[in-house]
Design a protein around this motif. Sequence first.
Motif, PDB file in Angstrom:
ATOM      1  N   TRP A 223       0.751  -1.203   0.109  1.00  0.00           N
ATOM      2  CA  TRP A 223       0.079   0.090  -0.006  1.00  0.00           C
ATOM      3  C   TRP A 223       0.933   1.336  -0.139  1.00  0.00           C
ATOM      4  N   PRO A 224       0.725   2.289  -0.744  1.00  0.00           N
ATOM      5  CA  PRO A 224      -0.601   2.472  -1.553  1.00  0.00           C
ATOM      6  C   PRO A 224      -0.560   1.875  -3.002  1.00  0.00           C
ATOM      7  N   ALA A 225       0.325   1.044  -3.199  1.00  0.00           N
ATOM      8  CA  ALA A 225       0.475   0.832  -4.844  1.00  0.00           C
ATOM      9  C   ALA A 225       0.013  -0.476  -4.800  1.00  0.00           C
ATOM     10  N   ALA A 226      -0.165  -1.227  -6.082  1.00  0.00           N
ATOM     11  CA  ALA A 226      -0.666  -2.349  -6.445  1.00  0.00           C
ATOM     12  C   ALA A 226       0.126  -3.790  -5.920  1.00  0.00           C
ATOM     13  N   ASP A 227       1.732  -3.411  -6.211  1.00  0.00           N
ATOM     14  CA  ASP A 227       2.702  -4.267  -6.256  1.00  0.00           C
ATOM     15  C   ASP A 227       4.017  -3.682  -5.796  1.00  0.00           C
ATOM     16  N   ASP A 228       5.033  -4.575  -5.801  1.00  0.00           N
ATOM     17  CA  ASP A 228       6.531  -3.856  -5.348  1.00  0.00           C
ATOM     18  C   ASP A 228       7.126  -3.045  -6.393  1.00  0.00           C
ATOM     19  N   LYS A 229       6.962  -3.380  -7.686  1.00  0.00           N
ATOM     20  CA  LYS A 229       7.194  -2.788  -8.748  1.00  0.00           C
ATOM     21  C   LYS A 229       6.997  -1.538  -9.042  1.00  0.00           C
ATOM     22  N   SER A 230       5.342  -1.218  -8.831  1.00  0.00           N
ATOM     23  CA  SER A 230       4.796   0.176  -8.827  1.00  0.00           C
ATOM     24  C   SER A 230       5.270   0.807  -7.542  1.00  0.00           C
ATOM     25  N   LEU A 231       5.140   0.323  -6.390  1.00  0.00           N
ATOM     26  CA  LEU A 231       5.467   1.199  -5.258  1.00  0.00           C
ATOM     27  C   LEU A 231       6.939   1.688  -5.409  1.00  0.00           C
ATOM     28  N   SER A 232       7.739   0.781  -5.782  1.00  0.00           N
ATOM     29  CA  SER A 232       9.302   1.276  -6.091  1.00  0.00           C
ATOM     30  C   SER A 232       9.246   2.596  -7.052  1.00  0.00           C
ATOM     31  N   HIS A 233       8.593   2.256  -8.218  1.00  0.00           N
ATOM     32  CA  HIS A 233       8.358   3.574  -9.177  1.00  0.00           C
ATOM     33  C   HIS A 233       7.844   4.696  -8.718  1.00  0.00           C
ATOM     34  N   ALA A 234       6.813   4.572  -7.815  1.00  0.00           N
ATOM     35  CA  ALA A 234       6.145   5.828  -7.579  1.00  0.00           C
ATOM     36  C   ALA A 234       6.936   6.366  -6.360  1.00  0.00           C
TER      37      ALA A 234
ATOM     38  N   LEU B 265      10.432   5.863  -5.531  1.00  0.00           N
ATOM     39  CA  LEU B 265      11.854   6.207  -5.725  1.00  0.00           C
ATOM     40  C   LEU B 265      12.266   6.494  -7.317  1.00  0.00           C
ATOM     41  N   GLY B 266      11.148   6.276  -8.114  1.00  0.00           N
ATOM     42  CA  GLY B 266      11.333   6.512  -9.680  1.00  0.00           C
ATOM     43  C   GLY B 266      12.268   5.379 -10.237  1.00  0.00           C
ATOM     44  N   THR B 267      12.372   4.444  -9.774  1.00  0.00           N
ATOM     45  CA  THR B 267      13.328   3.302 -10.326  1.00  0.00           C
ATOM     46  C   THR B 267      12.758   1.997  -9.751  1.00  0.00           C
ATOM     47  N   ASP B 268      13.495   0.887 -10.046  1.00  0.00           N
ATOM     48  CA  ASP B 268      12.960  -0.406  -9.612  1.00  0.00           C
ATOM     49  C   ASP B 268      13.981  -0.603  -8.409  1.00  0.00           C
ATOM     50  N   VAL B 269      13.747  -0.574  -7.201  1.00  0.00           N
ATOM     51  CA  VAL B 269      14.518  -1.029  -5.953  1.00  0.00           C
ATOM     52  C   VAL B 269      13.652  -2.356  -5.187  1.00  0.00           C
ATOM     53  N   PRO B 270      14.334  -3.022  -4.805  1.00  0.00           N
ATOM     54  CA  PRO B 270      13.501  -4.062  -3.946  1.00  0.00           C
ATOM     55  C   PRO B 270      13.154  -3.608  -2.628  1.00  0.00           C
ATOM     56  N   PHE B 271      11.842  -3.806  -2.327  1.00  0.00           N
ATOM     57  CA  PHE B 271      11.366  -3.314  -0.973  1.00  0.00           C
ATOM     58  C   PHE B 271      11.481  -4.680  -0.201  1.00  0.00           C
TER      59      PHE B 271
ATOM     60  N   GLY C 259       5.092  12.315 -16.779  1.00  0.00           N
ATOM     61  CA  GLY C 259       3.890  11.440 -16.830  1.00  0.00           C
ATOM     62  C   GLY C 259       3.760  10.307 -15.542  1.00  0.00           C
ATOM     63  N   THR C 260       4.785  10.076 -14.984  1.00  0.00           N
ATOM     64  CA  THR C 260       4.989   9.246 -13.924  1.00  0.00           C
ATOM     65  C   THR C 260       4.584   9.631 -12.524  1.00  0.00           C
ATOM     66  N   ALA C 261       4.014   8.697 -11.721  1.00  0.00           N
ATOM     67  CA  ALA C 261       3.660   8.881 -10.361  1.00  0.00           C
ATOM     68  C   ALA C 261       4.639   9.571  -9.560  1.00  0.00           C
ATOM     69  N   PHE C 262       5.943   9.029  -9.927  1.00  0.00           N
ATOM     70  CA  PHE C 262       7.213   9.694  -9.106  1.00  0.00           C
ATOM     71  C   PHE C 262       7.261  10.925  -9.522  1.00  0.00           C
ATOM     72  N   TYR C 263       7.155  11.391 -10.777  1.00  0.00           N
ATOM     73  CA  TYR C 263       7.313  12.764 -11.015  1.00  0.00           C
ATOM     74  C   TYR C 263       6.384  13.674 -10.063  1.00  0.00           C
ATOM     75  N   TRP C 264       5.083  13.342 -10.134  1.00  0.00           N
ATOM     76  CA  TRP C 264       4.143  14.105  -9.380  1.00  0.00           C
ATOM     77  C   TRP C 264       4.312  13.912  -8.015  1.00  0.00           C
ATOM     78  N   LEU C 265       4.661  12.911  -7.284  1.00  0.00           N
ATOM     79  CA  LEU C 265       4.852  13.018  -5.864  1.00  0.00           C
ATOM     80  C   LEU C 265       5.975  13.604  -5.697  1.00  0.00           C
ATOM     81  N   ASN C 266       7.027  13.493  -6.354  1.00  0.00           N
ATOM     82  CA  ASN C 266       8.073  14.480  -6.069  1.00  0.00           C
ATOM     83  C   ASN C 266       7.788  16.115  -6.099  1.00  0.00           C
TER      84      ASN C 266
END
Length: 147
Positions: free
Chosen positions: A35-46, A48-54, A113-120
């Motif tokens: 939460w609040p993302a659907a999976d690890d990858k989307s959470l990481s991208h939202a 951190l803006g990249t793929d990092v293991p949670f 257009g990314t979630a990270f851009y707008w959250l940042n």
Amino acid sequence: MPYRPAAPTRAAALVASVLTTDAVLHLYWTTGATWPAADDKSLSHAVLGTDVPFTPPVLLPLAALLLTAAAFVLARSRWPRPLILRVGTLAVAAGLSLRAAAGIYWLFAKETGTAFYWLNLILFTPLCAVLAIAALRVARWKETASA
């Protein structure tokens, strides 16, 4: 009667509250929840803006660092004399300043257009800038002698 500035307790409480909330989120994510993302990858991208293991080996040290930073800032607002508390709080302010500066860079380097851009843009960078100023205020505070 001379003016005696009060301890910056509100600034310290703000910084410590946000850092502690962030630590709790990191601890929550160690359970495998995304939460609040659907999976690890989307959470990481939202976040951190990249793929990092949670995973716990990544998240637990971050949570410990965040809680330590919160403790330094709170302790500094209560006991201004120990140099270690001032240095620790200055380190917190420096870390938050670096994150805010990185956030400004990422506004020009990341896709818009990314979630990270707008959250940042809306949350992470402004919050880190405000917290950096608040932590610096706590670090710079000096207890004055009683009149």
